[in-house]
Write a protein that holds these residues in place. Sequence first.
Motif, mmCIF file in Angstrom:
data_model
loop_
_atom_site.group_PDB
_atom_site.id
_atom_site.type_symbol
_atom_site.label_atom_id
_atom_site.label_comp_id
_atom_site.label_asym_id
_atom_site.label_seq_id
_atom_site.Cartn_x
_atom_site.Cartn_y
_atom_site.Cartn_z
ATOM 1 N N PRO A 104 5.163 1.580 -10.443
ATOM 2 C CA PRO A 104 4.471 0.471 -10.966
ATOM 3 C C PRO A 104 3.653 0.013 -10.042
ATOM 4 C CG PRO A 104 6.622 0.168 -11.704
ATOM 5 C CD PRO A 104 6.909 1.210 -10.586
ATOM 6 N N THR A 105 3.996 -0.173 -8.751
ATOM 7 C CA THR A 105 3.202 -0.763 -7.720
ATOM 8 C C THR A 105 2.116 0.244 -7.422
ATOM 9 O OG1 THR A 105 5.038 -2.165 -7.023
ATOM 10 C CG2 THR A 105 2.923 -2.024 -5.448
ATOM 11 N N ALA A 106 2.522 1.481 -7.273
ATOM 12 C CA ALA A 106 1.456 2.592 -6.738
ATOM 13 C C ALA A 106 0.629 2.874 -7.826
ATOM 14 C CB ALA A 106 2.332 3.748 -6.397
ATOM 15 N N GLU A 107 0.848 2.435 -9.015
ATOM 16 C CA GLU A 107 -0.119 2.735 -10.313
ATOM 17 C C GLU A 107 -1.236 1.907 -10.225
ATOM 18 O OE1 GLU A 107 2.963 4.526 -13.403
ATOM 19 O OE2 GLU A 107 2.379 2.670 -13.675
ATOM 20 N N VAL A 108 -0.992 0.859 -9.515
ATOM 21 C CA VAL A 108 -2.253 -0.231 -9.546
ATOM 22 C C VAL A 108 -2.993 -0.657 -8.270
ATOM 23 C CG1 VAL A 108 -1.295 -1.331 -11.877
ATOM 24 C CG2 VAL A 108 -0.557 -2.311 -9.754
ATOM 25 N N ILE A 109 -2.156 -0.203 -7.234
ATOM 26 C CA ILE A 109 -2.500 -0.914 -5.976
ATOM 27 C C ILE A 109 -3.767 -0.217 -5.513
ATOM 28 C CG2 ILE A 109 -1.610 1.133 -4.554
ATOM 29 C CD1 ILE A 109 -1.564 -2.463 -3.460
ATOM 30 N N GLY A 110 -4.555 0.710 -6.061
ATOM 31 C CA GLY A 110 -5.775 0.980 -5.953
ATOM 32 C C GLY A 110 -6.889 0.176 -6.514
ATOM 33 N N TYR A 111 -6.564 -0.625 -7.299
ATOM 34 C CA TYR A 111 -7.486 -1.465 -8.093
ATOM 35 C C TYR A 111 -7.846 -2.506 -7.131
ATOM 36 C CZ TYR A 111 -6.411 1.617 -11.917
ATOM 37 O OH TYR A 111 -5.973 2.568 -12.787
ATOM 38 N N TYR A 112 -7.048 -2.975 -6.217
ATOM 39 C CA TYR A 112 -7.079 -4.121 -5.241
ATOM 40 C C TYR A 112 -7.726 -3.801 -4.094
ATOM 41 C CZ TYR A 112 -3.046 -6.268 -7.654
ATOM 42 O OH TYR A 112 -2.340 -6.841 -9.009
ATOM 43 N N SER A 113 -8.037 -2.602 -3.554
ATOM 44 C CA SER A 113 -8.567 -2.324 -2.341
ATOM 45 C C SER A 113 -10.100 -1.921 -2.739
ATOM 46 C CB SER A 113 -8.067 -1.238 -1.485
ATOM 47 O OG SER A 113 -8.598 -0.786 -0.338
ATOM 48 N N LYS A 114 -11.247 -2.277 -2.050
ATOM 49 C CA LYS A 114 -12.472 -1.934 -2.062
ATOM 50 C C LYS A 114 -12.837 -1.078 -0.729
ATOM 51 C CE LYS A 114 -14.330 -6.041 -4.089
ATOM 52 N NZ LYS A 114 -15.388 -7.449 -3.983
ATOM 53 N N SER A 115 -12.072 -1.007 0.174
ATOM 54 C CA SER A 115 -12.164 -0.175 1.313
ATOM 55 C C SER A 115 -11.630 1.101 1.152
ATOM 56 C CB SER A 115 -11.847 -0.861 2.725
ATOM 57 O OG SER A 115 -10.491 -1.290 2.722
ATOM 58 N N ARG A 116 -10.765 1.197 0.308
ATOM 59 C CA ARG A 116 -9.685 2.441 0.153
ATOM 60 C C ARG A 116 -8.977 2.588 1.453
ATOM 61 N NH1 ARG A 116 -9.637 1.489 -4.317
ATOM 62 N NH2 ARG A 116 -9.078 3.531 -5.293
ATOM 63 N N HIS A 117 -8.399 1.422 2.089
ATOM 64 C CA HIS A 117 -7.591 1.539 3.002
ATOM 65 C C HIS A 117 -6.532 0.405 2.785
ATOM 66 C CE1 HIS A 117 -9.877 4.232 6.019
ATOM 67 N NE2 HIS A 117 -10.828 3.712 5.141
ATOM 68 N N VAL A 118 -5.190 0.882 2.854
ATOM 69 C CA VAL A 118 -4.104 -0.065 2.119
ATOM 70 C C VAL A 118 -3.093 0.082 3.092
ATOM 71 C CG1 VAL A 118 -2.269 -0.148 0.569
ATOM 72 C CG2 VAL A 118 -4.663 0.099 -0.142
ATOM 73 N N GLY A 119 -2.485 -1.270 3.556
ATOM 74 C CA GLY A 119 -1.259 -1.148 4.514
ATOM 75 C C GLY A 119 -0.253 -1.398 3.750
ATOM 76 N N VAL A 120 1.240 -0.918 3.931
ATOM 77 C CA VAL A 120 2.242 -0.999 3.464
ATOM 78 C C VAL A 120 3.288 -1.648 4.318
ATOM 79 C CG1 VAL A 120 4.138 -0.051 2.110
ATOM 80 C CG2 VAL A 120 1.840 0.717 1.610
#
Length: 273
Positions: A104-120
Amino acid sequence: MLNKPIGVFDSGYGGLTILKEIVERLPQYNYLYMGDNARAPYGPRSFETVYDYTLEAVKWFFSQGCSLVILACNTASAKALRSIQQKDLPQLAPDKRVLGVIRPTAEVIGYYSKSRHVGVLGTQGTVSSQSYLLEIEKFFPDIAVSQEACPEWVPIVENNAYDQPGTDEAIQTHLDAILQKDPQIDTLLLACTHYPMLMEKIRQFTPEAVSIIAQGGIIAQSLEVYLQRHPEIEQQCGKDGQLEFYTTGSTQDFDNHTANFFGRAVSSNLIQL
C-alpha cells in the motif's frame, strides 16, 4: 472475546501508530491488537525466524475469530507476508486474508516526490529484503530509491530513550548517510512503524525541503478501500467499535508505552505464542 475483530499485529509497539490512524478513519469496526514484545525487535532476525513468529501470530488471530489480519510491521511484511499468503493461507484458511504495509505504501509513494528520488529508512531486515525497491519499481519505475538501515532507532523508541546521550547522533548519522547517497532525495519514507515516534528529531536533522512520510494514514486509507472492494471480507468483520490489546511481554510495560503510541491509555492482556 470480541466479535469478529480485524487483527493488527506488530513485533512490539510500533503497530499502534498504524492502529491509531485506522481507528480514527474506521471507528465502527472491532480491532484486536497484538504485540510480540517478548521477541522484539524483529529487524535483526533471519527470514526464517520472522516467518515462523509471524505465522504463529496469524494463527493466533485466526483462533480469535479474525477474518482479516494486518501485519502492521514492515519487517514481518517484508520477510513473511508473501510466504503466508501464497503457501499457508490456501491450506490454513482460504476464506481469510492477511495484508501488509509495504505494497500500500509503494502504491502511493510516487505521488509525494517531485524530484523522483525517494529515501527509505527502515530496519536491517526490511532494507536487506529489498522489498521496497521491488514494489516501488512496479508502480513507479521512474523513481530512484535509496535505502538506509537504522538499527538503533527501534531500541530508542522501545526503551523510551529519546533524551539519552547518543540518541541525536544515532538519528542524525543515518539521515546524513541517506542524503549523501542521493542528494536529490526530496521524500523520506519512514518504513518502520516505530519511526513516527521519532518524527520531531528526524525533522530536526532533515532539510526543510525534504518531506517525511509516515505510513499510518496511508495504511488506514488503503484498508478502507480494500474493505469497499472486498465485501465478502468486510461482511465478516464485527462492527461494535471495540478494541482489545494483547502482548507477549510485560503488560505493565505495554500499557505504559501505549499512551505515547496510541494516544490514550489501554489495559492489555498477556498471551504466550
